[in-house]
Scaffold this motif. Structure first.
Motif, PDB file in Angstrom:
ATOM      1  N   SER A 136       9.798  -1.134 -20.287  1.00 26.42           N
ATOM      2  CA  SER A 136       8.999  -0.631 -21.850  1.00 26.42           C
ATOM      3  C   SER A 136      10.746  -0.330 -22.197  1.00 26.42           C
ATOM      4  N   ASP A 164       4.701  -6.859 -28.319  1.00 29.02           N
ATOM      5  CA  ASP A 164       4.236  -5.962 -29.457  1.00 29.02           C
ATOM      6  C   ASP A 164       3.037  -6.631 -30.446  1.00 29.02           C
ATOM      7  N   ARG A 167       0.601  -9.022 -29.313  1.00 28.71           N
ATOM      8  CA  ARG A 167      -0.114  -8.131 -29.370  1.00 28.71           C
ATOM      9  C   ARG A 167      -0.675  -7.823 -31.150  1.00 28.71           C
ATOM     10  N   GLY A 175      -5.471  -5.968 -22.947  1.00 28.65           N
ATOM     11  CA  GLY A 175      -4.745  -4.605 -22.531  1.00 28.65           C
ATOM     12  C   GLY A 175      -3.924  -4.858 -21.908  1.00 28.65           C
ATOM     13  N   PHE A 176      -3.954  -4.108 -20.541  1.00 30.61           N
ATOM     14  CA  PHE A 176      -2.930  -3.579 -19.877  1.00 30.61           C
ATOM     15  C   PHE A 176      -3.521  -3.541 -17.922  1.00 30.61           C
ATOM     16  N   SER A 177      -4.188  -4.491 -17.933  1.00 34.32           N
ATOM     17  CA  SER A 177      -4.761  -4.762 -16.477  1.00 34.32           C
ATOM     18  C   SER A 177      -3.803  -5.988 -16.050  1.00 34.32           C
ATOM     19  N   ASP A 180      -5.275  -8.690 -17.561  1.00 34.32           N
ATOM     20  CA  ASP A 180      -5.093  -9.367 -19.205  1.00 34.32           C
ATOM     21  C   ASP A 180      -3.291  -9.232 -18.863  1.00 34.32           C
ATOM     22  N   ARG A 181      -2.731  -8.487 -18.330  1.00 31.45           N
ATOM     23  CA  ARG A 181      -1.126  -9.035 -18.977  1.00 31.45           C
ATOM     24  C   ARG A 181      -1.200 -10.576 -18.123  1.00 31.45           C
ATOM     25  N   ASN A 184      -2.081 -12.769 -21.047  1.00 35.40           N
ATOM     26  CA  ASN A 184      -1.327 -12.547 -21.754  1.00 35.40           C
ATOM     27  C   ASN A 184      -0.251 -13.299 -22.247  1.00 35.40           C
ATOM     28  N   PHE A 258       1.338   2.169 -16.384  1.00 31.89           N
ATOM     29  CA  PHE A 258       2.484   2.208 -17.538  1.00 31.89           C
ATOM     30  C   PHE A 258       3.323   1.705 -16.822  1.00 31.89           C
ATOM     31  N   THR A 259       4.227   0.529 -16.698  1.00 35.58           N
ATOM     32  CA  THR A 259       4.871  -0.162 -16.370  1.00 35.58           C
ATOM     33  C   THR A 259       5.828   0.374 -15.661  1.00 35.58           C
TER      34      THR A 259
END
Ligand code: PPS
Ligand code: ADP
Length: 309
Positions: A136, A164, A167, A175-177, A180-181, A184, A258-259
């Protein structure tokens, strides 16, 4: 997605190409042909036909008037052969049998769409997926956006898929698990595949932190169709930029996973392109120069001509 500096004035016109030439040589044949198309339910009164005195003309068979109109629009080659049949009059890669695919049952492969090479010829370019990956704040969106504007200036047909933005819609349930990623990236990989198969230069801008997920997308595409663009920007610089204040929140424990902070980013071991924030002399590289680097790659590798594929 931030506002992008889509000033492409600093980008080499020779690489950008051919829009002006196209504009000059282009005859508005399609426009004229489309203008001739009449809606089937014309609000205007019908004129009497040959040999008939007055009265209204008999209704044509449904669709026939539209077919005649289409004949005037489509290139002769498209109508020369009998229309391709629907599934299975040619052997399908899966045979005539139904298959179970994933959670779906009784799925048959449907053949007979317009060939990819013919779409490439039409567009004068090859479909490709440019997959931007990086932390990011590494500049994925900015550079992808700048590049898209440059390609547009050069008369190329593009699509931009941004993490962004996607999503907000297609992937709003994710989400961001890690799972989920993964989903995605899988979904967006499939969307990008559909676009590129249809000749579109498709720019994809997602963190896509897991190597396995990116490689899975690559494996779904024909060789050469997946161009990994690694935004190799140190986390310190991303954190310094922090345009959305997310690193700050992650450091404060307000965002979990957070990445780069408490979730991994796995660098690509051999991306087609690596974009660095500083050049060999240590000078800052602006987004336009980064976009130029990618354009040059596309040009040299033949993506900006229809080729034979
Ligand atoms: N936990 C966490 N980790 C990373 N990023 C986060 C997180 N939560 C929200 N955001 C914001 O979501 C944007 C990244 O979405 P992506 O779809 O590209 O992420 S991923 O590829 O599924 O990892 C990312 O946008 P970019 O800054 O443009 O990369 C962030 O703004
Ligand atoms: N080459 C660059 N030089 C300087 N700043 C940049 C560059 N590329 C992007 N930025 C800035 O860095 C910030 C993050 O860029 P952004 O494109 O949003 O990254 P990402 O999409 O990877 O999160 C933005 O404020 C943007 O203006």
């Amino acid at each position: 997605m931030p506002e992008c500096p889509h000033s492409v004035s600093k980008i080499d016109r020779n690489v950008l190409g051919r829009e002006q030439e196209r504009q000059r040589s282009r005859k508005p044949r399609e426009l004229a042909a489309v203008a001739r198309l009449r809606p089937t339910h014309s609000p205007q009164p019908r004129r009497p036909q040959h040999g008939r005195a007055g009265g209204s003309a008999p209704e044509a068979a449904p669709g026939s008037s539209m077919l005649r109109q289409l004949r005037s629009v489509l290139p002769a080659a498209a109508l020369r052969d009998p229309p391709l049949p629907c599934a299975f009059s040619r052997p399908s890669p899966m045979g005539a049998t139904a298959y179970d695919v994933g959670s779906s049952t009784n799925i048959k492969w449907h053949e007979g769409g317009v060939e990819r090479a013919s779409k490439h010829r039409l567009l004068g370019q090859r479909g490709v997926v440019l997959w931007f990956t990086g932390l990011s704040g590494s500049g994925k969106s900015t550079v992808a956006c700048t590049l898209e504007h440059a390609l547009r200036e050069g008369g190329r047909f593009t699509a931009l898929l941004d993490g962004d933005n996607v999503r907000h819609g297609l992937n709003s349930n994710l989400g961001f698990s890690p799972q989920d990623r993964e989903e995605n990236i899988r979904r967006i990989g499939e969307v990008a595949k559909l676009f590129s198969e249809n000749g579109v230069i498709t720019l994809v801008s997602f963190i896509s932190p897991y190597r396995r997920d990116r490689d899975a997308v690559r494996a779904r595409l024909p060789p050469g169709d997946f161009v990994e663009v690694f935004m190799k920007v140190p986390i310190e610089l991303c954190e310094e930029r922090d345009p959305k204040g997310l690193y700050k929140k992650a450091r404060a424990g307000q965002i979990k996973g957070f990445t780069g902070i408490d979730a991994p980013y796995e660098e690509p071991p051999s991306p087609e392109l690596t974009i660095q924030a500083r050049d060999g002399a240590g000078a800052h590289v602006p987004p336009q120069a980064m976009a130029q680097q990618i354009l040059t790659f596309l040009h040299e590798k033949g993506y900006l001509t229809a080729g034979s594929s």
